[in-house]
Scaffold this motif. Structure first.
Motif, short mmCIF file in Angstrom:
data_model
loop_
_atom_site.label_atom_id
_atom_site.label_comp_id
_atom_site.label_asym_id
_atom_site.label_seq_id
_atom_site.Cartn_x
_atom_site.Cartn_y
_atom_site.Cartn_z
N LEU A 213 0.83 -1.21 0.00
CA LEU A 213 0.00 0.00 0.00
C LEU A 213 0.86 1.26 0.00
O LEU A 213 0.41 2.35 -0.38
CB LEU A 213 -0.92 0.01 1.22
N TRP A 214 2.11 1.12 0.43
CA TRP A 214 3.01 2.28 0.50
C TRP A 214 4.01 2.30 -0.64
O TRP A 214 5.02 2.98 -0.57
CB TRP A 214 3.72 2.31 1.86
N ARG A 215 3.73 1.54 -1.69
CA ARG A 215 4.47 1.71 -2.95
C ARG A 215 3.61 2.59 -3.84
O ARG A 215 2.60 2.14 -4.39
CB ARG A 215 4.76 0.38 -3.64
N VAL A 216 4.00 3.83 -3.96
CA VAL A 216 3.19 4.82 -4.68
C VAL A 216 3.82 5.08 -6.04
O VAL A 216 5.00 5.45 -6.13
CB VAL A 216 3.08 6.14 -3.88
N GLU A 217 3.06 4.91 -7.09
CA GLU A 217 3.57 5.17 -8.44
C GLU A 217 3.12 6.54 -8.89
O GLU A 217 1.92 6.85 -8.86
CB GLU A 217 3.08 4.09 -9.41
N VAL A 218 4.07 7.37 -9.28
CA VAL A 218 3.75 8.75 -9.65
C VAL A 218 4.38 9.07 -11.01
O VAL A 218 5.26 8.35 -11.50
CB VAL A 218 4.27 9.75 -8.58
N GLY A 219 3.97 10.18 -11.60
CA GLY A 219 4.58 10.65 -12.83
C GLY A 219 6.01 11.09 -12.59
O GLY A 219 6.43 11.32 -11.45
N THR A 220 6.77 11.24 -13.66
CA THR A 220 8.20 11.52 -13.51
C THR A 220 8.57 12.98 -13.77
O THR A 220 9.75 13.30 -13.86
CB THR A 220 9.02 10.61 -14.44
N THR A 221 7.60 13.85 -13.90
CA THR A 221 7.85 15.29 -13.94
C THR A 221 7.34 15.89 -12.64
O THR A 221 6.60 15.24 -11.89
CB THR A 221 7.17 15.96 -15.13
N VAL A 222 7.70 17.13 -12.37
CA VAL A 222 7.23 17.77 -11.13
C VAL A 222 5.71 17.83 -11.11
O VAL A 222 5.07 17.47 -10.11
CB VAL A 222 7.83 19.19 -10.99
N THR A 223 5.11 18.24 -12.22
CA THR A 223 3.65 18.39 -12.27
C THR A 223 2.95 17.04 -12.18
O THR A 223 1.98 16.88 -11.42
CB THR A 223 3.23 19.11 -13.55
N SER A 224 3.42 16.07 -12.95
CA SER A 224 2.73 14.76 -12.94
C SER A 224 2.92 14.03 -11.62
O SER A 224 2.00 13.34 -11.15
CB SER A 224 3.20 13.90 -14.11
N SER A 225 4.09 14.17 -10.98
CA SER A 225 4.27 13.53 -9.67
C SER A 225 3.40 14.22 -8.62
O SER A 225 2.84 13.56 -7.73
CB SER A 225 5.74 13.56 -9.26
N TYR A 226 3.29 15.53 -8.72
CA TYR A 226 2.41 16.30 -7.82
C TYR A 226 0.96 15.82 -7.96
O TYR A 226 0.28 15.54 -6.96
CB TYR A 226 2.53 17.78 -8.14
N ASN A 227 0.49 15.72 -9.20
CA ASN A 227 -0.90 15.28 -9.43
C ASN A 227 -1.12 13.85 -8.96
O ASN A 227 -2.16 13.53 -8.37
CB ASN A 227 -1.24 15.41 -10.92
N SER A 228 -0.15 12.98 -9.22
CA SER A 228 -0.28 11.58 -8.79
C SER A 228 -0.34 11.47 -7.27
O SER A 228 -1.15 10.72 -6.72
CB SER A 228 0.91 10.75 -9.31
N MET A 229 0.52 12.22 -6.59
CA MET A 229 0.53 12.15 -5.13
C MET A 229 -0.74 12.76 -4.55
O MET A 229 -1.27 12.25 -3.55
CB MET A 229 1.77 12.86 -4.58
N ARG A 230 -1.24 13.82 -5.15
CA ARG A 230 -2.52 14.40 -4.70
C ARG A 230 -3.62 13.35 -4.75
O ARG A 230 -4.41 13.21 -3.82
CB ARG A 230 -2.91 15.59 -5.57
N SER A 231 -3.68 12.61 -5.86
CA SER A 231 -4.71 11.58 -6.02
C SER A 231 -4.54 10.47 -4.98
O SER A 231 -5.51 9.99 -4.41
CB SER A 231 -4.65 10.98 -7.43
N TRP A 232 -3.28 10.08 -4.75
CA TRP A 232 -3.03 9.01 -3.78
C TRP A 232 -3.40 9.46 -2.37
O TRP A 232 -4.03 8.70 -1.61
CB TRP A 232 -1.56 8.60 -3.84
N LEU A 233 -3.05 10.68 -2.00
CA LEU A 233 -3.36 11.19 -0.66
C LEU A 233 -4.86 11.33 -0.44
O LEU A 233 -5.34 11.18 0.69
CB LEU A 233 -2.67 12.53 -0.44
N ALA A 234 -5.60 11.59 -1.50
CA ALA A 234 -7.06 11.72 -1.38
C ALA A 234 -7.71 10.40 -0.99
O ALA A 234 -8.82 10.38 -0.44
CB ALA A 234 -7.64 12.22 -2.70
N GLN A 235 -6.99 9.29 -1.27
CA GLN A 235 -7.56 7.98 -0.98
C GLN A 235 -6.86 7.25 0.15
O GLN A 235 -7.29 6.17 0.57
CB GLN A 235 -7.50 7.11 -2.25
N ASN A 236 -5.77 7.83 0.64
CA ASN A 236 -4.98 7.16 1.69
C ASN A 236 -4.65 8.16 2.79
O ASN A 236 -3.91 9.12 2.57
CB ASN A 236 -3.68 6.59 1.10
#
Length: 334
Positions: A213-236
């Protein structure tokens, strides 16, 4: 005499361009009878040996740009290449090959690796294994930086990815962290699985569980990693006490998303990155990370290539450079 090249001699003799080039340049590793045949045919065709090396061609192999475009790793490598080339009284030229355009990339790679007036330093950061086939059997002196092939034995200069990640995660363990997550890039360059292997080895040796559950896959640019982490935090809502991140760019995007969510670093979660890009020391908080000696990688690549030209050999070497672990304020001791 008419202009005859290595390719024509290769067609006439049936030997590969690399073998032809080695024979014409009196390099070791070519069978005596083979070399005599190649030189005889070359003389019959009116071949004139090419002039001496006059420049280094730095080739940036770009596949998607998802890792290269926002990073400052490769400018440092270029600086190192230029510095070493200048010391050898050689010019440096820069070329970008767009691997997504296979036809154009094949043509460019062929022309560059057959031009014996240049030596080639290829940046392999975004290259997948299948991309190295474009550069097989180079006639020009050739070395790969930040990449390697499992099928073709190229001279390469790379980072100690696995051991560096192992050391970074072991540092978190030594700081008292037992719940350590892993932030992975959704675009999997060849470096990333090795870093994940180092993370898993450190966790296993410390006797710590790896929570999927703590392996988080995110985008590899600043913006895409930010958006990916936002989505993950909204659910975790439950976080580990620390995260190891595959590179600093992703770490920056994730830290921004956490800050917006009210998650404090390092009070709520510690962060460790990889690369030590310039902003790592000035972000808030400054990021603990593994520093890659990118300028030195460029310099060593040129020196290794010049050594091969001066003293030809039948084998290639993969040179692994260690990283320097940089402690800053993004990790809390528990």
């Amino acid at each position: 005499m008419r202009n005859v090249g290595v390719r024509e001699i290769s067609r006439r003799t049936g030997f590969s361009p690399a073998t032809v080039s080695n024979a014409l340049n009196n390099k070791r590793g070519v069978n005596k009878d083979t070399a005599e045949t190649i030189r005889r045919v070359a003389a019959e065709l009116g071949y004139e040996r090419e002039g001496r090396l006059d420049h280094i061609c730095f080739v940036l192999a770009r596949k998607t740009g998802e890792v290269l475009d926002e990073g400052t790793f490769h400018p440092g490598v270029i600086e190192g290449v230029e510095r070493a080339a200048k010391a050898a009284k050689l010019q440096t030229t820069l070329t970008t090959i767009e691997l997504s355009n296979r036809e154009a990339a094949t043509r460019q790679a062929y022309e560059i690796t057959r031009d014996t007036s240049n030596a080639v330093v290829l940046l392999g950061t975004e290259m997948a294994e299948e991309d190295y086939a474009l550069f097989r059997d180079p006639v020009a002196p050739f070395v790969v930086v930040d990449g390697w092939s499992d099928r073709f034995f190229f001279e390469s200069v790379v980072t100690q990815n696995e051991n560096s990640a192992y050391r970074a995660v072991s540092y978190l363990v030594d700081c008292g962290h037992q719940e350590i997550g892993y932030i992975a890039g959704s675009y999997r360059i060849k470096n990333f699985p090795l870093r994940e292997r180092g993370y898993r080895r450190a966790m296993r040796e410390a006797g710590l569980p790896i929570d999927p559950l703590w392996r988080v896959e995110v985008g590899t640019t600043v913006t895409s990693s930010y958006n990916s982490m936002r989505s993950w935090l909204a659910q975790n809502s439950l976080l580990p006490t620390a995260f190891f991140v595959e590179n600093d760019i992703m770490a920056l995007g994730c830290m921004r998303a956490m800050a917006e969510k009210g998650i404090k670093i390092p009070e709520d979660v510690s962060m460790v990155g990889f690369d030590d890009l310039p902003y790592a020391s000035i972000c808030n908080p400054p990021l603990t990370t593994a520093r890659i000696p990118n300028r030195e990688m460029g310099e060593i690549a040129v020196r290794r290539m010049l050594d091969r030209i001066r003293e030809p050999r039948d084998y290639t070497c993969v040179t692994h450079l260690s990283t320097t672990f940089v402690e800053r304020q993004s990790v809390r001791r528990l």
